[in-house]
Design a protein around this motif. Structure first.
Motif, PDB file in Angstrom:
ATOM      1  N   GLU A  82       0.830  -1.215   0.000  1.00  0.00           N
ATOM      2  CA  GLU A  82       0.000   0.000   0.000  1.00  0.00           C
ATOM      3  C   GLU A  82       0.862   1.261   0.000  1.00  0.00           C
ATOM      4  N   MET A  83       1.941   1.264   0.776  1.00  0.00           N
ATOM      5  CA  MET A  83       2.834   2.420   0.816  1.00  0.00           C
ATOM      6  C   MET A  83       3.464   2.668  -0.552  1.00  0.00           C
ATOM      7  N   SER A  84       3.854   1.602  -1.240  1.00  0.00           N
ATOM      8  CA  SER A  84       4.444   1.730  -2.574  1.00  0.00           C
ATOM      9  C   SER A  84       3.430   2.272  -3.569  1.00  0.00           C
ATOM     10  N   GLN A  85       2.213   1.777  -3.494  1.00  0.00           N
ATOM     11  CA  GLN A  85       1.169   2.273  -4.388  1.00  0.00           C
ATOM     12  C   GLN A  85       0.931   3.758  -4.169  1.00  0.00           C
ATOM     13  N   ASN A  86       0.836   4.166  -2.918  1.00  0.00           N
ATOM     14  CA  ASN A  86       0.600   5.579  -2.621  1.00  0.00           C
ATOM     15  C   ASN A  86       1.753   6.450  -3.093  1.00  0.00           C
ATOM     16  N   LYS A  87       2.952   5.953  -2.931  1.00  0.00           N
ATOM     17  CA  LYS A  87       4.140   6.701  -3.346  1.00  0.00           C
ATOM     18  C   LYS A  87       4.180   6.869  -4.865  1.00  0.00           C
ATOM     19  N   ASN A  88       3.771   5.837  -5.582  1.00  0.00           N
ATOM     20  CA  ASN A  88       3.849   5.855  -7.049  1.00  0.00           C
ATOM     21  C   ASN A  88       2.590   6.389  -7.724  1.00  0.00           C
ATOM     22  N   ARG A  89       1.546   6.627  -6.967  1.00  0.00           N
ATOM     23  CA  ARG A  89       0.265   7.042  -7.547  1.00  0.00           C
ATOM     24  C   ARG A  89       0.400   8.322  -8.372  1.00  0.00           C
ATOM     25  N   ASP A  90       1.071   9.335  -7.870  1.00  0.00           N
ATOM     26  CA  ASP A  90       1.225  10.597  -8.605  1.00  0.00           C
ATOM     27  C   ASP A  90       2.008  10.394  -9.900  1.00  0.00           C
ATOM     28  N   ILE A  91       3.035   9.585  -9.848  1.00  0.00           N
ATOM     29  CA  ILE A  91       3.841   9.324 -11.045  1.00  0.00           C
ATOM     30  C   ILE A  91       2.990   8.644 -12.106  1.00  0.00           C
ATOM     31  N   ILE A  92       2.235   7.629 -11.695  1.00  0.00           N
ATOM     32  CA  ILE A  92       1.381   6.896 -12.644  1.00  0.00           C
ATOM     33  C   ILE A  92       0.301   7.814 -13.212  1.00  0.00           C
ATOM     34  N   ASP A  93      -0.295   8.636 -12.351  1.00  0.00           N
ATOM     35  CA  ASP A  93      -1.316   9.580 -12.819  1.00  0.00           C
ATOM     36  C   ASP A  93      -0.747  10.535 -13.868  1.00  0.00           C
ATOM     37  N   ASN A  94       0.444  11.052 -13.629  1.00  0.00           N
ATOM     38  CA  ASN A  94       1.074  11.965 -14.588  1.00  0.00           C
ATOM     39  C   ASN A  94       1.385  11.271 -15.910  1.00  0.00           C
ATOM     40  N   ILE A  95       1.857  10.055 -15.860  1.00  0.00           N
ATOM     41  CA  ILE A  95       2.143   9.305 -17.090  1.00  0.00           C
ATOM     42  C   ILE A  95       0.856   9.100 -17.877  1.00  0.00           C
ATOM     43  N   MET A  96      -0.205   8.714 -17.175  1.00  0.00           N
ATOM     44  CA  MET A  96      -1.493   8.487 -17.849  1.00  0.00           C
ATOM     45  C   MET A  96      -2.030   9.779 -18.467  1.00  0.00           C
ATOM     46  N   LYS A  97      -1.951  10.893 -17.735  1.00  0.00           N
ATOM     47  CA  LYS A  97      -2.432  12.177 -18.258  1.00  0.00           C
ATOM     48  C   LYS A  97      -1.654  12.584 -19.498  1.00  0.00           C
ATOM     49  N   ASN A  98      -0.331  12.448 -19.437  1.00  0.00           N
ATOM     50  CA  ASN A  98       0.500  12.807 -20.592  1.00  0.00           C
ATOM     51  C   ASN A  98       0.190  11.934 -21.793  1.00  0.00           C
ATOM     52  N   THR A  99       0.007  10.659 -21.559  1.00  0.00           N
ATOM     53  CA  THR A  99      -0.305   9.734 -22.644  1.00  0.00           C
ATOM     54  C   THR A  99      -1.657  10.073 -23.269  1.00  0.00           C
ATOM     55  N   LEU A 100      -2.652  10.302 -22.437  1.00  0.00           N
ATOM     56  CA  LEU A 100      -3.985  10.643 -22.941  1.00  0.00           C
ATOM     57  C   LEU A 100      -3.979  11.986 -23.676  1.00  0.00           C
ATOM     58  N   ASN A 101      -3.233  12.956 -23.154  1.00  0.00           N
ATOM     59  CA  ASN A 101      -3.138  14.247 -23.833  1.00  0.00           C
ATOM     60  C   ASN A 101      -2.514  14.103 -25.222  1.00  0.00           C
ATOM     61  N   LYS A 102      -1.472  13.315 -25.334  1.00  0.00           N
ATOM     62  CA  LYS A 102      -0.835  13.086 -26.627  1.00  0.00           C
ATOM     63  C   LYS A 102      -1.790  12.369 -27.576  1.00  0.00           C
ATOM     64  N   PHE A 103      -2.497  11.397 -27.046  1.00  0.00           N
ATOM     65  CA  PHE A 103      -3.469  10.651 -27.857  1.00  0.00           C
ATOM     66  C   PHE A 103      -4.590  11.580 -28.348  1.00  0.00           C
ATOM     67  N   ASN A 104      -5.107  12.423 -27.452  1.00  0.00           N
ATOM     68  CA  ASN A 104      -6.176  13.347 -27.818  1.00  0.00           C
ATOM     69  C   ASN A 104      -5.713  14.363 -28.865  1.00  0.00           C
ATOM     70  N   LYS A 105      -4.508  14.878 -28.723  1.00  0.00           N
ATOM     71  CA  LYS A 105      -3.981  15.842 -29.689  1.00  0.00           C
ATOM     72  C   LYS A 105      -3.808  15.211 -31.069  1.00  0.00           C
ATOM     73  N   LYS A 106      -3.408  13.949 -31.071  1.00  0.00           N
ATOM     74  CA  LYS A 106      -3.192  13.250 -32.333  1.00  0.00           C
ATOM     75  C   LYS A 106      -4.510  13.041 -33.071  1.00  0.00           C
ATOM     76  N   TRP A 107      -5.599  12.796 -32.363  1.00  0.00           N
ATOM     77  CA  TRP A 107      -6.878  12.482 -32.997  1.00  0.00           C
ATOM     78  C   TRP A 107      -7.814  13.668 -33.114  1.00  0.00           C
ATOM     79  N   ASN A 108      -7.448  14.796 -32.595  1.00  0.00           N
ATOM     80  CA  ASN A 108      -8.333  15.988 -32.694  1.00  0.00           C
ATOM     81  C   ASN A 108      -7.852  16.939 -33.754  1.00  0.00           C
TER      82      ASN A 108
END
Length: 108
Positions: A82-108
């Motif tokens: 649980e501690m590892s998940q909490n520590k990495n949650r922000d990093i994973i969220d940022n990676i997902m946001k960046n990936t989705l933003n790139k995907f959205n820009k490519k298709w819009n």
């Protein structure tokens, strides 16, 4: 030094645990106990904001001291997870946001 798990007692073929929730979250406690539901009767009581009392009655004869120690080890393992998940949650969220933003820009 006060232990994180205040105590465990064995009597009448049952294990009684008292778990400090300032160290182990309620979610960690539930996750720890879940795999044992099929072979044990488990009763929870107490306050999820201070102490959770757990009563475990095995459905078959087992070494209760060994089983209690196995639960303590699993509590520790799940707490680390649980501690590892909490520590990495922000990093994973940022990676997902960046990936989705790139995907959205490519298709819009």
């Amino acid at each position: 030094m006060k232990s994180n798990i205040d105590y465990y007692q064995i009597k009448e073929n049952r294990i009684f645990l008292k778990i400090n929730t300032s160290v182990y979250s309620f979610e960690v406690i539930i996750s720890t106990l879940y795999p044992y539901l099929e072979d044990n009767y488990i009763i929870l009581d107490g306050d999820r904001n201070s102490t959770v009392n757990v009563e475990i009655k095995p459905k078959r004869k087992i070494d209760l001291d060994e089983f209690a120690n196995e639960i303590f080890n699993r509590l520790f393992l799940y707490n680390i997870h649980e501690m590892s998940q909490n520590k990495n949650r922000d990093i994973i969220d940022n990676i997902m946001k960046n990936t989705l933003n790139k995907f959205n820009k490519k298709w819009n």
